[in-house]
Scaffold this motif. Structure first.
Motif, mmCIF file in Angstrom:
data_model
loop_
_atom_site.group_PDB
_atom_site.id
_atom_site.type_symbol
_atom_site.label_atom_id
_atom_site.label_comp_id
_atom_site.label_asym_id
_atom_site.label_seq_id
_atom_site.Cartn_x
_atom_site.Cartn_y
_atom_site.Cartn_z
ATOM 1 N N ALA A 130 0.962 -1.121 0.034
ATOM 2 C CA ALA A 130 -0.025 -0.066 0.012
ATOM 3 C C ALA A 130 0.866 1.201 -0.070
ATOM 4 O O ALA A 130 0.656 2.221 -0.805
ATOM 5 C CB ALA A 130 -0.901 -0.047 1.134
ATOM 6 N N LEU A 175 0.872 2.824 -3.696
ATOM 7 C CA LEU A 175 -0.228 3.760 -3.921
ATOM 8 C C LEU A 175 0.599 5.204 -3.978
ATOM 9 O O LEU A 175 0.042 5.994 -4.659
ATOM 10 C CB LEU A 175 -0.947 3.968 -2.463
ATOM 11 C CG LEU A 175 -2.165 2.687 -2.241
ATOM 12 C CD1 LEU A 175 -2.859 2.936 -1.117
ATOM 13 C CD2 LEU A 175 -2.912 2.649 -3.529
ATOM 14 N N HIS A 176 1.646 5.329 -3.586
ATOM 15 C CA HIS A 176 2.454 6.598 -3.784
ATOM 16 C C HIS A 176 2.842 6.572 -5.398
ATOM 17 O O HIS A 176 2.524 7.622 -5.853
ATOM 18 C CB HIS A 176 3.773 6.409 -2.963
ATOM 19 C CG HIS A 176 4.741 7.515 -3.232
ATOM 20 N ND1 HIS A 176 4.505 9.006 -2.752
ATOM 21 C CD2 HIS A 176 5.929 7.514 -4.223
ATOM 22 C CE1 HIS A 176 5.641 9.773 -3.380
ATOM 23 N NE2 HIS A 176 6.486 9.154 -4.082
ATOM 24 N N LEU A 195 1.152 5.033 -7.738
ATOM 25 C CA LEU A 195 0.018 5.369 -8.295
ATOM 26 C C LEU A 195 -0.529 7.018 -8.297
ATOM 27 O O LEU A 195 -0.956 7.400 -9.363
ATOM 28 C CB LEU A 195 -1.252 4.646 -7.803
ATOM 29 C CG LEU A 195 -2.496 4.879 -8.163
ATOM 30 C CD1 LEU A 195 -2.723 4.659 -9.767
ATOM 31 C CD2 LEU A 195 -3.545 3.986 -7.385
ATOM 32 N N ARG A 196 -0.457 7.411 -7.121
ATOM 33 C CA ARG A 196 -0.824 9.059 -6.924
ATOM 34 C C ARG A 196 0.141 9.935 -7.785
ATOM 35 O O ARG A 196 -0.363 10.824 -8.663
ATOM 36 C CB ARG A 196 -0.719 9.337 -5.388
ATOM 37 C CG ARG A 196 -1.702 8.770 -4.864
ATOM 38 C CD ARG A 196 -1.760 9.410 -3.481
ATOM 39 N NE ARG A 196 -0.607 9.160 -2.508
ATOM 40 C CZ ARG A 196 -0.438 8.246 -1.744
ATOM 41 N NH1 ARG A 196 -1.683 7.472 -1.435
ATOM 42 N NH2 ARG A 196 0.620 7.916 -1.080
ATOM 43 N N SER A 199 -0.454 9.281 -11.700
ATOM 44 C CA SER A 199 -1.732 9.927 -12.168
ATOM 45 C C SER A 199 -1.583 11.070 -12.258
ATOM 46 O O SER A 199 -2.535 11.795 -13.145
ATOM 47 C CB SER A 199 -2.692 9.367 -11.171
ATOM 48 O OG SER A 199 -2.885 7.956 -11.002
ATOM 49 N N LYS A 221 -8.246 -3.411 -9.723
ATOM 50 C CA LYS A 221 -8.534 -1.856 -9.933
ATOM 51 C C LYS A 221 -9.413 -1.761 -8.522
ATOM 52 O O LYS A 221 -9.524 -0.686 -7.776
ATOM 53 C CB LYS A 221 -9.238 -1.514 -11.036
ATOM 54 C CG LYS A 221 -8.288 -1.258 -12.198
ATOM 55 C CD LYS A 221 -9.237 -0.638 -13.428
ATOM 56 C CE LYS A 221 -8.424 -0.231 -14.359
ATOM 57 N NZ LYS A 221 -9.023 0.265 -15.699
ATOM 58 N N TYR A 242 -6.992 -1.796 -5.351
ATOM 59 C CA TYR A 242 -6.343 -0.382 -5.291
ATOM 60 C C TYR A 242 -7.593 0.667 -4.701
ATOM 61 O O TYR A 242 -6.966 1.500 -3.875
ATOM 62 C CB TYR A 242 -5.834 -0.010 -6.416
ATOM 63 C CG TYR A 242 -4.439 -0.787 -6.909
ATOM 64 C CD1 TYR A 242 -3.140 -0.164 -6.406
ATOM 65 C CD2 TYR A 242 -4.482 -1.963 -7.222
ATOM 66 C CE1 TYR A 242 -1.890 -1.235 -6.420
ATOM 67 C CE2 TYR A 242 -3.318 -2.793 -7.718
ATOM 68 C CZ TYR A 242 -2.016 -2.333 -7.214
ATOM 69 O OH TYR A 242 -0.658 -3.053 -7.304
ATOM 70 N N ALA A 243 -8.707 0.722 -5.162
ATOM 71 C CA ALA A 243 -9.740 1.714 -4.969
ATOM 72 C C ALA A 243 -10.108 1.375 -3.451
ATOM 73 O O ALA A 243 -10.046 2.462 -2.815
ATOM 74 C CB ALA A 243 -10.844 1.236 -5.627
ATOM 75 N N LEU A 266 -8.102 0.354 -0.988
ATOM 76 C CA LEU A 266 -6.940 0.620 -0.190
ATOM 77 C C LEU A 266 -6.839 2.446 -0.144
ATOM 78 O O LEU A 266 -6.155 2.855 0.887
ATOM 79 C CB LEU A 266 -5.407 0.209 -0.772
ATOM 80 C CG LEU A 266 -5.451 -1.248 -0.404
ATOM 81 C CD1 LEU A 266 -4.238 -1.731 -1.160
ATOM 82 C CD2 LEU A 266 -5.226 -1.442 1.003
ATOM 83 N N GLN A 267 -7.328 2.897 -0.949
ATOM 84 C CA GLN A 267 -7.277 4.436 -1.048
ATOM 85 C C GLN A 267 -8.487 5.105 -0.394
ATOM 86 O O GLN A 267 -8.447 6.380 -0.152
ATOM 87 C CB GLN A 267 -7.428 4.960 -2.724
ATOM 88 C CG GLN A 267 -6.356 4.646 -3.368
ATOM 89 C CD GLN A 267 -6.279 5.167 -4.818
ATOM 90 O OE1 GLN A 267 -5.756 6.365 -5.041
ATOM 91 N NE2 GLN A 267 -6.684 4.180 -5.795
ATOM 92 N N GLN A 268 -9.621 4.201 0.061
ATOM 93 C CA GLN A 268 -10.560 4.921 0.976
ATOM 94 C C GLN A 268 -10.055 5.152 2.410
ATOM 95 O O GLN A 268 -9.263 4.460 2.995
ATOM 96 C CB GLN A 268 -11.561 3.638 1.094
ATOM 97 C CG GLN A 268 -12.413 3.255 -0.073
ATOM 98 C CD GLN A 268 -13.263 2.198 0.073
ATOM 99 O OE1 GLN A 268 -13.504 1.974 1.168
ATOM 100 N NE2 GLN A 268 -13.866 1.463 -1.079
#
Length: 364
Positions: free
Chosen positions: A62, A66-67, A69-70, A73, A344, A347-348, A350-352
């Motif tokens: 995560a 996620l880093h 991905l952010r 993006s 997908k 990952y969605a 985990l971003q909550q």
């Protein structure tokens, strides 16, 4: 490497023994300016020192993923090449290069590092691929990379039996670190205020909240020797934690604080050194063990064990040995599993904000 939009297959290599031929794979990638995608791409060409794997489970990191991905993006379209996600998995060997030792088609293995992506087939250098012992849970074994990062930090701590250790953060890194320090014979406590994560620690683990009362409890718990070692297992700014920790550390007769603080997580600090920090050692730990990211080692070379005893491969072997002996149980950390085509959604989730999840796996 051909771009992921092309469908031509990589040529079959003459330097391998294989189960079947898979010219094209599906991989989790982050596309600059667009975000997460399940991309079709040619299977990476395999060399003589590499192993092809059909994953069973892969672990989503995560923090790291996620880093990426952010950041990607938000980047401009086309500003970066597609970034493949993932670096820790468990699977079945489908092909071995001619120089590969002690592995065969059909073996269950753990693989970490470069190549161990979230994909329907992966190609990984042989020293990063370790056989999975009979009876060891493949889901838990897929967390190997995170365990190795924590174990390398513990090695750098040089903790002795009975010494006082505080672990900050009960996320994946903190969960691993707390278990490793307990196994080493240290006296361990964990500081975090997330009740869900604290509930995943081994039974009997001492915990304190990250508030004024928690700091007072830590100081009392550490008496008379003080905190001798600390592990900062969270990302973000840790300056306040370090400043509040200093009065709890071991203190010499002249009032100078002593001890060692290891940083296996992505924390940052701003501190005044010299007399302000006394003789507290600040140690960064950024790898899964010696040999990680060394292409020659990963391909099969080794270091003299007498000089470099705890290589990345040995760190993976240590985890599997502890799991096989029943001394290490990581299964509780796996809170969610998603089928690979639903990546997908994983990952969605985990971003909550405030999501109650820890180790999230993709299942193939």
């Amino acid at each position: 490497m051909k771009p992921p939009t092309e469908t031509t297959s990589a040529p079959a290599t003459a330097h391998s023994r294989y189960l079947d031929d898979v010219p094209e794979i599906t991989a989790v990638e982050v596309i600059a300016g667009h975000g997460l995608a399940l991309s079709r791409r040619p299977l990476d060409e395999m060399h003589g020192h590499e192993v092809e794997i059909s994953p069973l489970f892969s672990f989503i990191s995560a923090g790291t993923e996620l880093h990426a991905l952010r950041e990607l993006s938000r980047a401009g379209v086309g500003s970066h090449p597609p970034a493949r996600m993932g670096y820790s998995q468990c699977g079945v060997v489908t092909r071995v290069g001619e120089a590969v030792r002690d592995l065969a088609v059909g073996d269950r293995v753990v693989a970490i590092g470069a190549g161990a992506f979230h994909a329907t087939r992966t190609v990984v250098a042989q020293n990063l691929v370790v056989p999975l012992p009979e009876g060891v849970c493949p889901q838990a074994a897929s967390l190997a990379a995170m365990f190795c990062f924590a174990l390398e930090g513990a090695h750098k701590s040089a903790v002795r039996v009975g010494e006082n250790v505080v672990v900050f953060g009960a996320g994946m890194m903190g969960q691993m670190a707390a278990r490793i320090y307990r196994l080493s014979g240290a006296r361990v406590c964990v500081m975090d205020s997330n009740a869900f994560r604290l509930g995943l620690l081994p039974a009997g683990t001492t915990t304190f909240p990250l508030d004024d009362g928690g700091w007072k409890q830590l100081a009392a718990w550490a008496r008379p020797h003080g905190v001798e070692h600390a592990s900062i297992c969270f990302g973000g700014d840790a300056t306040e934690v370090i400043e509040k920790l200093k009065p709890c550390m071991s203190v010499a007769p002249d009032g100078v604080p002593h001890g060692r603080i290891v940083f296996p997580g992505g924390a940052k600090i701003t501190v005044l050194m010299a007399s302000n920090m006394g003789n507290i050692q600040l140690v960064s730990s950024a790898k899964a063990g010696p040999g990680y990211r060394d292409s020659r080692y990963e391909s099969g070379a080794d270091y003299p064990a007498v000089y470099v005893p705890h290589t990345v491969r040995r760190n993976v072997e240590t985890m599997l040995s502890l799991m096989g002996d029943g001394r290490l149980d990581l299964s509780k950390l796996v809170t969610h599993r998603f089928a690979f085509p639903d990546a997908k959604n994983a990952y969605a989730m985990l971003q909550q904000p405030d999501v109650e999840a820890l180790a999230v796996l993709l299942e193939y």
